[in-house]
Design a protein around this motif. Structure first.
Motif, PDB file in Angstrom:
ATOM      1  N   SER A 109       0.866  -1.092  -0.168  1.00 17.96           N
ATOM      2  CA  SER A 109       0.015   0.147   0.007  1.00 17.96           C
ATOM      3  C   SER A 109       0.874   1.389   0.092  1.00 17.96           C
ATOM      4  N   THR A 110       0.289   2.405  -0.143  1.00 18.20           N
ATOM      5  CA  THR A 110       1.035   3.594  -0.038  1.00 18.20           C
ATOM      6  C   THR A 110       0.179   4.628   0.681  1.00 18.20           C
ATOM      7  N   PHE A 111       0.876   5.383   1.244  1.00 16.22           N
ATOM      8  CA  PHE A 111       0.408   6.502   2.249  1.00 16.22           C
ATOM      9  C   PHE A 111       0.817   8.198   2.134  1.00 16.22           C
ATOM     10  N   SER A 112      -0.096   8.942   2.507  1.00 14.66           N
ATOM     11  CA  SER A 112       0.458  10.267   2.078  1.00 14.66           C
ATOM     12  C   SER A 112       0.762  10.889   3.322  1.00 14.66           C
ATOM     13  N   ASP A 113       0.551  10.208   4.562  1.00 15.55           N
ATOM     14  CA  ASP A 113       1.448  10.768   5.808  1.00 15.55           C
ATOM     15  C   ASP A 113       1.801   9.468   6.635  1.00 15.55           C
ATOM     16  N   ALA A 114       2.674   9.830   7.563  1.00 10.02           N
ATOM     17  CA  ALA A 114       3.200   8.556   8.516  1.00 10.02           C
ATOM     18  C   ALA A 114       2.031   8.087   9.569  1.00 10.02           C
ATOM     19  N   ARG A 115       1.199   9.046   9.802  1.00 16.55           N
ATOM     20  CA  ARG A 115       0.219   8.498  10.620  1.00 16.55           C
ATOM     21  C   ARG A 115      -0.847   7.413  10.050  1.00 16.55           C
TER      22      ARG A 115
END
Length: 241
Positions: free
Chosen positions: A32-38
């Motif tokens: 998966s990919t994420f736009s922020d670490a949280r």
């Protein structure tokens, strides 16, 4: 060998570029990919693990350096992908396993992945080796005896020490049977059948009612406290018609 990975970056085009590189390199599975670490941390806390985390450093919500303590709990390798050289000392200060500068070239990315795969193979080999034997303290000071798990027939509690019976003889070490049981708990071939005996299923010949009979002729009664777990294991491995 396939290694799972996730990408964390607050710039969509940077995520797209890294995803393209991942697609071109063998042995990587993008989870998966994420736009922020949280968001990534929430995902990892739910799913449990990724072999590699590729993370940007300079992000608005939670930067990659500050997130490192948590991210390292959920991966084998943390690799920073950033446009800033000056973060390198901080990155390796939080135990980063790699540092790639944007724009990331195919060759530098591939070399980083191959290095991580090599390290991962070394980790797996060490884990396999550790699961093949143990050392016990001998009778002399600074004396240690190597025992292969595959050679252990049964282990017997004797007051404040145990006797480990192997295919070639026996060894005594001053440790409680419960401590030994805890040491063996991740290995599904050792079972405690009563308060004094742990047996290896490698050398279990048959079970007659409440009696476990070993291939060496020894027989032990299965205690009520241990009977249900032991018999449930046997049922799972019994051939059904």
């Amino acid at each position: 060998m396939i290694m799972s990975c996730i990408v964390i970056d607050d710039e969509p085009h940077a995520i797209d570029e890294l995803c393209d590189l991942i697609a071109q390199v063998p042995h990587l599975n993008l989870l998966s990919t994420f736009s922020d670490a949280r968001q990534a941390i929430a995902y990892l806390q739910e799913t449990g693990h990724a072999d590699i985390i590729f993370s940007d450093i300079s992000m608005a919500v939670l930067n990659g350096i500050d997130a490192a303590d948590i991210l390292n709990n959920y991966c084998h390798f943390l690799v920073y992908v950033t446009g800033y050289r000056e973060y390198a000392p901080e990155a390796f200060g939080v135990k980063a396993d790699g540092y790639l500068l944007k724009p990331v070239s195919y060759m530098s990315f591939r070399q980083q992945v191959e290095d991580l795969i090599s390290k991962f193979q070394d980790i797996l080999k060490l884990q396999r080796d550790e699961n093949q034997f143990l050392f016990i303290k001998g009778g002399q000071k600074s004396s240690y005896i190597k025992i292969r798990y595959s050679d252990i027939v049964y282990i017997e509690a004797m007051l404040n020490y145990i006797m480990i019976h192997t295919t070639t003889g026996h060894e005594i070490t001053y440790i409680g049977l419960k401590a030994m049981e805890d040491k063996l708990q991740l290995m599904d071939v050792f079972f405690r059948v009563n308060k004094s005996i742990i047996i290896s299923l490698h050398y279990l010949d048959r079970v007659d009612g409440n009696i476990a009979r070993l291939a060496n002729g020894k027989s032990y009664q299965i205690g009520e406290k241990y009977k249900s777990v032991f018999l449930e294991f046997l049922k799972k491995h019994t051939l059904k018609s």
